[in-house]
Scaffold this motif. Structure first.
Motif, PDB file in Angstrom:
ATOM      1  N   PHE A 125       0.903  -1.333   0.125  1.00 15.82           N
ATOM      2  CA  PHE A 125       0.010   0.003   0.012  1.00 15.82           C
ATOM      3  C   PHE A 125       0.948   1.040   0.033  1.00 15.82           C
ATOM      4  CE2 PHE A 125      -3.385  -2.840   1.761  1.00 15.82           C
ATOM      5  CZ  PHE A 125      -4.256  -2.727   0.975  1.00 15.82           C
ATOM      6  N   LYS A 126       1.888   1.034   0.803  1.00 15.74           N
ATOM      7  CA  LYS A 126       2.968   2.530   0.599  1.00 15.74           C
ATOM      8  C   LYS A 126       3.425   2.616  -0.748  1.00 15.74           C
ATOM      9  CE  LYS A 126       4.584   2.621   5.560  1.00 15.74           C
ATOM     10  NZ  LYS A 126       5.818   2.381   6.330  1.00 15.74           N
ATOM     11  N   ASP A 127       3.804   1.560  -1.409  1.00 15.51           N
ATOM     12  CA  ASP A 127       4.361   1.693  -2.642  1.00 15.51           C
ATOM     13  C   ASP A 127       3.270   2.198  -3.582  1.00 15.51           C
ATOM     14  OD1 ASP A 127       6.967   0.757  -1.981  1.00 15.51           O
ATOM     15  OD2 ASP A 127       6.577  -1.423  -2.878  1.00 15.51           O
ATOM     16  N   ASN A 128       1.971   1.826  -3.060  1.00 11.03           N
ATOM     17  CA  ASN A 128       1.120   2.221  -4.128  1.00 11.03           C
ATOM     18  C   ASN A 128       0.849   3.900  -4.031  1.00 11.03           C
ATOM     19  OD1 ASN A 128       0.165  -0.028  -5.557  1.00 11.03           O
ATOM     20  ND2 ASN A 128      -2.170   0.714  -5.116  1.00 11.03           N
ATOM     21  N   GLU A 129       0.963   4.176  -2.893  1.00  6.82           N
ATOM     22  CA  GLU A 129       0.785   5.562  -2.768  1.00  6.82           C
ATOM     23  C   GLU A 129       1.716   6.628  -3.381  1.00  6.82           C
ATOM     24  OE1 GLU A 129       0.985   6.946   1.441  1.00  6.82           O
ATOM     25  OE2 GLU A 129      -0.452   5.324   1.854  1.00  6.82           O
ATOM     26  N   ILE A 130       3.057   6.074  -3.313  1.00  5.18           N
ATOM     27  CA  ILE A 130       4.393   6.638  -4.414  1.00  5.18           C
ATOM     28  C   ILE A 130       3.855   6.533  -5.744  1.00  5.18           C
ATOM     29  CG2 ILE A 130       6.702   6.372  -4.846  1.00  5.18           C
ATOM     30  CD1 ILE A 130       6.950   5.562  -1.891  1.00  5.18           C
ATOM     31  N   LEU A 131       3.523   5.418  -6.303  1.00  2.18           N
ATOM     32  CA  LEU A 131       3.286   5.166  -7.556  1.00  2.18           C
ATOM     33  C   LEU A 131       2.087   5.942  -8.138  1.00  2.18           C
ATOM     34  CD1 LEU A 131       3.344   3.680  -9.925  1.00  2.18           C
ATOM     35  CD2 LEU A 131       2.071   1.787  -9.474  1.00  2.18           C
ATOM     36  N   LEU A 132       0.967   6.206  -7.436  1.00  2.00           N
ATOM     37  CA  LEU A 132      -0.140   7.204  -7.616  1.00  2.00           C
ATOM     38  C   LEU A 132       0.520   8.513  -7.875  1.00  2.00           C
ATOM     39  CD1 LEU A 132      -2.864   5.546  -5.774  1.00  2.00           C
ATOM     40  CD2 LEU A 132      -2.829   5.351  -7.983  1.00  2.00           C
ATOM     41  N   GLN A 133       1.424   8.972  -7.100  1.00  2.00           N
ATOM     42  CA  GLN A 133       1.870  10.136  -7.309  1.00  2.00           C
ATOM     43  C   GLN A 133       2.595  10.428  -8.425  1.00  2.00           C
ATOM     44  OE1 GLN A 133       1.152  13.235  -5.320  1.00  2.00           O
ATOM     45  NE2 GLN A 133       2.008  13.985  -7.289  1.00  2.00           N
ATOM     46  N   ILE A 134       3.499   9.506  -8.619  1.00  2.00           N
ATOM     47  CA  ILE A 134       4.280   9.321  -9.902  1.00  2.00           C
ATOM     48  C   ILE A 134       3.547   9.360 -11.117  1.00  2.00           C
ATOM     49  CG2 ILE A 134       6.185   8.135 -11.284  1.00  2.00           C
ATOM     50  CD1 ILE A 134       7.073   7.020  -8.515  1.00  2.00           C
ATOM     51  N   ASP A 135       2.514   8.560 -10.933  1.00  2.00           N
ATOM     52  CA  ASP A 135       1.600   8.176 -12.342  1.00  2.00           C
ATOM     53  C   ASP A 135       1.031   9.561 -12.595  1.00  2.00           C
ATOM     54  OD1 ASP A 135       0.239   6.050 -13.886  1.00  2.00           O
ATOM     55  OD2 ASP A 135      -1.358   7.456 -13.377  1.00  2.00           O
ATOM     56  N   LYS A 136       0.557  10.447 -11.616  1.00  2.00           N
ATOM     57  CA  LYS A 136      -0.175  11.658 -11.799  1.00  2.00           C
ATOM     58  C   LYS A 136       0.833  12.598 -12.581  1.00  2.00           C
ATOM     59  CE  LYS A 136      -1.530  14.649  -8.484  1.00  2.00           C
ATOM     60  NZ  LYS A 136      -2.304  15.373  -7.393  1.00  2.00           N
ATOM     61  N   ASP A 137       1.931  12.738 -11.881  1.00  2.00           N
ATOM     62  CA  ASP A 137       2.975  13.585 -12.672  1.00  2.00           C
ATOM     63  C   ASP A 137       3.455  13.345 -13.746  1.00  2.00           C
ATOM     64  OD1 ASP A 137       2.816  14.868 -10.109  1.00  2.00           O
ATOM     65  OD2 ASP A 137       4.485  14.109  -9.194  1.00  2.00           O
ATOM     66  N   VAL A 138       3.901  11.761 -14.177  1.00  2.00           N
ATOM     67  CA  VAL A 138       4.428  11.639 -15.442  1.00  2.00           C
ATOM     68  C   VAL A 138       3.304  11.715 -16.671  1.00  2.00           C
ATOM     69  CG1 VAL A 138       6.205  10.186 -14.610  1.00  2.00           C
ATOM     70  CG2 VAL A 138       4.007   9.060 -15.120  1.00  2.00           C
ATOM     71  N   ARG A 139       2.120  11.533 -16.359  1.00  2.00           N
ATOM     72  CA  ARG A 139       0.832  11.641 -17.452  1.00  2.00           C
ATOM     73  C   ARG A 139       1.095  13.078 -18.056  1.00  2.00           C
ATOM     74  NH1 ARG A 139      -3.348   7.658 -17.841  1.00  2.00           N
ATOM     75  NH2 ARG A 139      -2.809   5.828 -16.352  1.00  2.00           N
ATOM     76  N   ARG A 140       1.348  14.081 -17.160  1.00  2.00           N
ATOM     77  CA  ARG A 140       1.265  15.503 -17.911  1.00  2.00           C
ATOM     78  C   ARG A 140       2.656  16.139 -18.087  1.00  2.00           C
ATOM     79  NH1 ARG A 140      -0.981  17.444 -11.871  1.00  2.00           N
ATOM     80  NH2 ARG A 140       1.035  17.226 -10.685  1.00  2.00           N
ATOM     81  N   LEU A 141       3.614  15.385 -18.000  1.00  2.00           N
ATOM     82  CA  LEU A 141       4.985  15.600 -18.585  1.00  2.00           C
ATOM     83  C   LEU A 141       4.865  16.212 -19.978  1.00  2.00           C
ATOM     84  CD1 LEU A 141       7.804  15.384 -17.479  1.00  2.00           C
ATOM     85  CD2 LEU A 141       8.291  12.998 -18.504  1.00  2.00           C
ATOM     86  N   TYR A 142       5.350  17.413 -20.014  1.00  2.00           N
ATOM     87  CA  TYR A 142       5.437  18.145 -21.272  1.00  2.00           C
ATOM     88  C   TYR A 142       4.209  17.964 -22.205  1.00  2.00           C
ATOM     89  CZ  TYR A 142      10.416  19.305 -20.177  1.00  2.00           C
ATOM     90  OH  TYR A 142      11.243  19.787 -19.772  1.00  2.00           O
ATOM     91  N   PRO A 143       3.164  18.557 -21.678  1.00  2.59           N
ATOM     92  CA  PRO A 143       1.775  18.127 -22.336  1.00  2.59           C
ATOM     93  C   PRO A 143       1.628  18.985 -23.722  1.00  2.59           C
ATOM     94  CG  PRO A 143       1.660  20.023 -20.343  1.00  2.59           C
ATOM     95  CD  PRO A 143       2.590  19.201 -20.206  1.00  2.59           C
ATOM     96  N   ASP A 144       2.593  19.965 -23.820  1.00  4.52           N
ATOM     97  CA  ASP A 144       2.540  20.538 -25.198  1.00  4.52           C
ATOM     98  C   ASP A 144       3.218  19.672 -26.248  1.00  4.52           C
ATOM     99  OD1 ASP A 144       4.727  21.037 -23.754  1.00  4.52           O
ATOM    100  OD2 ASP A 144       5.449  22.708 -24.858  1.00  4.52           O
ATOM    101  N   MET A 145       3.786  18.702 -25.776  1.00  8.91           N
ATOM    102  CA  MET A 145       4.336  17.678 -26.796  1.00  8.91           C
ATOM    103  C   MET A 145       3.784  16.249 -26.848  1.00  8.91           C
ATOM    104  SD  MET A 145       8.404  18.173 -25.987  1.00  8.91           S
ATOM    105  CE  MET A 145       8.798  16.878 -27.072  1.00  8.91           C
ATOM    106  N   ALA A 146       3.583  15.755 -28.086  1.00  4.39           N
ATOM    107  CA  ALA A 146       3.087  14.355 -28.186  1.00  4.39           C
ATOM    108  C   ALA A 146       3.830  13.425 -27.709  1.00  4.39           C
ATOM    109  CB  ALA A 146       2.594  14.155 -29.743  1.00  4.39           C
ATOM    110  N   PHE A 147       5.433  13.505 -27.678  1.00  5.15           N
ATOM    111  CA  PHE A 147       6.351  12.560 -27.563  1.00  5.15           C
ATOM    112  C   PHE A 147       5.883  11.668 -26.582  1.00  5.15           C
ATOM    113  CE2 PHE A 147      10.000  10.927 -25.645  1.00  5.15           C
ATOM    114  CZ  PHE A 147      10.445  10.279 -26.401  1.00  5.15           C
ATOM    115  N   PHE A 148       5.701  12.028 -25.506  1.00  3.99           N
ATOM    116  CA  PHE A 148       5.658  11.196 -24.277  1.00  3.99           C
ATOM    117  C   PHE A 148       4.275  10.380 -24.349  1.00  3.99           C
ATOM    118  CE2 PHE A 148       8.813  14.016 -22.780  1.00  3.99           C
ATOM    119  CZ  PHE A 148       9.585  13.317 -22.203  1.00  3.99           C
ATOM    120  N   GLN A 149       3.349  10.811 -24.989  1.00  7.38           N
ATOM    121  CA  GLN A 149       1.962  10.055 -25.172  1.00  7.38           C
ATOM    122  C   GLN A 149       2.111   8.827 -26.396  1.00  7.38           C
ATOM    123  OE1 GLN A 149       0.050  10.617 -22.849  1.00  7.38           O
ATOM    124  NE2 GLN A 149       1.163  12.503 -22.272  1.00  7.38           N
TER     125      GLN A 149
END
Length: 411
Positions: A125-149
């Motif tokens: 569960f602790k790992d999950n808390e960290i993972l959810l924060q990472i997931d939220k941040d990486v999904r919006r990484l450089y949103p003006d670029m299509a590369f990361f998607q």
């Protein structure tokens, strides 16, 4: 100095060709001369031929200077990274997939609400808390670029192997039952399970393209790198903003025109990011903020330098009570990665990485940024000036780096 992505015309192309030849000559030596390489890289590194990606691997203390060691070194490092994936993602994923299928998995000693720090459920569960924060941040990484998607050309076969029946990071994030539960203990030691409701419905279903089985987006690769880093560094784990540090490194390696290097962008990024964070991590540790190695000292260093270089401007900012933490915290912690477009960030990092005292040069760059807009700042009020500092108006990084170099040379 030359900003490579802005080179135009026959003369510019001729100059660029000569510079590329200089880089190739330096990089072809059996033992690379770091001093020569740094001098070349300081003025900008060409993308052509994968030169930038290779130079960053050397400047970030990943590749040894002796080229004869590269093949065996890289083979070993990439095997080490594969082992990290097995130990920290695949094996726990298999264990979780099996948990609950047999009565032995839920016992009086270990169960999902077990508050014991050694409980595998508690760690999960602790790992999950960290993972959810990472997931939220990486999904919006450089949103003006299509590369990361977009899907990577080299998805991690170890992770996507259909023979592996285990819970991937993607499935962990998607599991609504885990996302809907927050396990915490109150002061009397009673364990509570609560639902945060809408807070965990982070993304509309149509916000990101669903990739077919066997594919993974570049942001998923970045997510995996950050999760492994967090697991290996529990003292710091993951702090918001690390995604902005790893993003440009991964982009540079994952767009390498040399496919033999590009194929291993994930492992190479992990180790280069780890090395960079070993120099920069104190900025992310709150308990060190007020120490000499902490972020507060570095923010105040920008103003100390400004006082020395431009007393009038320093006094104006002091008079308006514009404190360095209002804007330099982001500049310094994220290495200016949010102040400029990605190609310009990469150009700034060419110079930062090549400087022997890279974080001192970053302070010079921040000071240069202030002096370059001194007329605006001297004329503006608090509101206008804060807007300029939080949305920096100059986009020409060549001018900024030239000014920073002048400040250094004249000190």
């Amino acid at each position: 100095m030359l900003c490579f992505h802005l080179t135009r015309g026959k003369k510019g192309l001729s100059t660029l060709t000569n510079i590329i030849l200089e880089f190739k000559e330096t990089l072809s030596e059996e033992n690379i001369n770091l001093k020569t390489l740094r001098e070349l890289c300081f003025n900008g590194i060409p993308f052509e031929g994968g030169i930038r990606a290779l130079c960053w691997k050397i400047l970030l203390n990943y590749l040894p200077f002796d080229q004869t060691l590269w093949e065996s070194f890289l083979k070993k490092q990439r095997e080490v990274y594969s082992q990290f994936l097995k130990e920290m993602i695949i094996q726990p994923g298999i264990a979780k997939a099996n948990m609950g299928f047999s009565r032995e998995d839920v016992t009086m000693e270990d169960h999902p609400l077990n508050p014991n720090p050694d409980s595998r459920w508690n760690n999960y569960f602790k790992d999950n808390e960290i993972l959810l924060q990472i997931d939220k941040d990486v999904r919006r990484l450089y949103p003006d670029m299509a590369f990361f998607q977009r899907p990577t050309e080299y998805p991690c076969q170890l992770i996507l192997d259909p023979q592996n029946e285990y819970e991937t990071l993607r499935r962990r994030v998607e599991q609504t039952t885990l996302k809907a539960q927050t396990v915490n203990r109150n002061r009397s030691g009673v364990t509570n399970v609560s639902s945060p409701g809408k807070a965990f419905h982070l993304y509309p279903s149509n916000e990101y393209e669903v990739l077919p089985n066997g594919s993974e987006a570049h942001w998923e690769v970045v997510e995996r790198i950050l999760f492994i880093y967090a697991k290996l560094n529990p003292g710091i784990a993951y702090v918001q903003g690390m995604n902005e540090i790893v993003g440009p490194i991964y982009y540079t390696f994952a767009t390498d025109p040399n496919s033999q290097w590009k194929e291993h962008a994930e492992a190479d990024t992990f180790f280069c990011f780890t090395n960079l964070m070993s120099e920069n991590r104190d900025n992310f540790i709150k308990s060190l903020d007020d120490s000499q190695c902490g972020i507060t000292y570095k923010m105040e260093s920008v103003y100390s330098m400004l006082k020395d270089k431009d007393l009038e401007l320093f006094l104006k900012l002091e008079e308006q009570n514009i404190k360095p933490q209002y804007f330099t915290f982001r500049w310094l912690t994220l290495l200016l990665s949010q102040e400029f477009l990605l190609p310009d960030v990469i150009r700034i990092w060419d110079t930062l990485f090549s400087d022997q005292d890279r974080f001192h040069f970053l302070i010079l760059v921040c000071c240069a940024m202030l002096i370059l807009i001194r007329d605006n700042l001297l004329a503006g009020d608090f509101t206008v000036n804060m807007r300029s500092l939080q949305d920096y108006p100059i986009s020409d990084v060549h001018t900024i780096l030239t000014k920073a170099k002048d400040l250094r040379d004249n000190s």
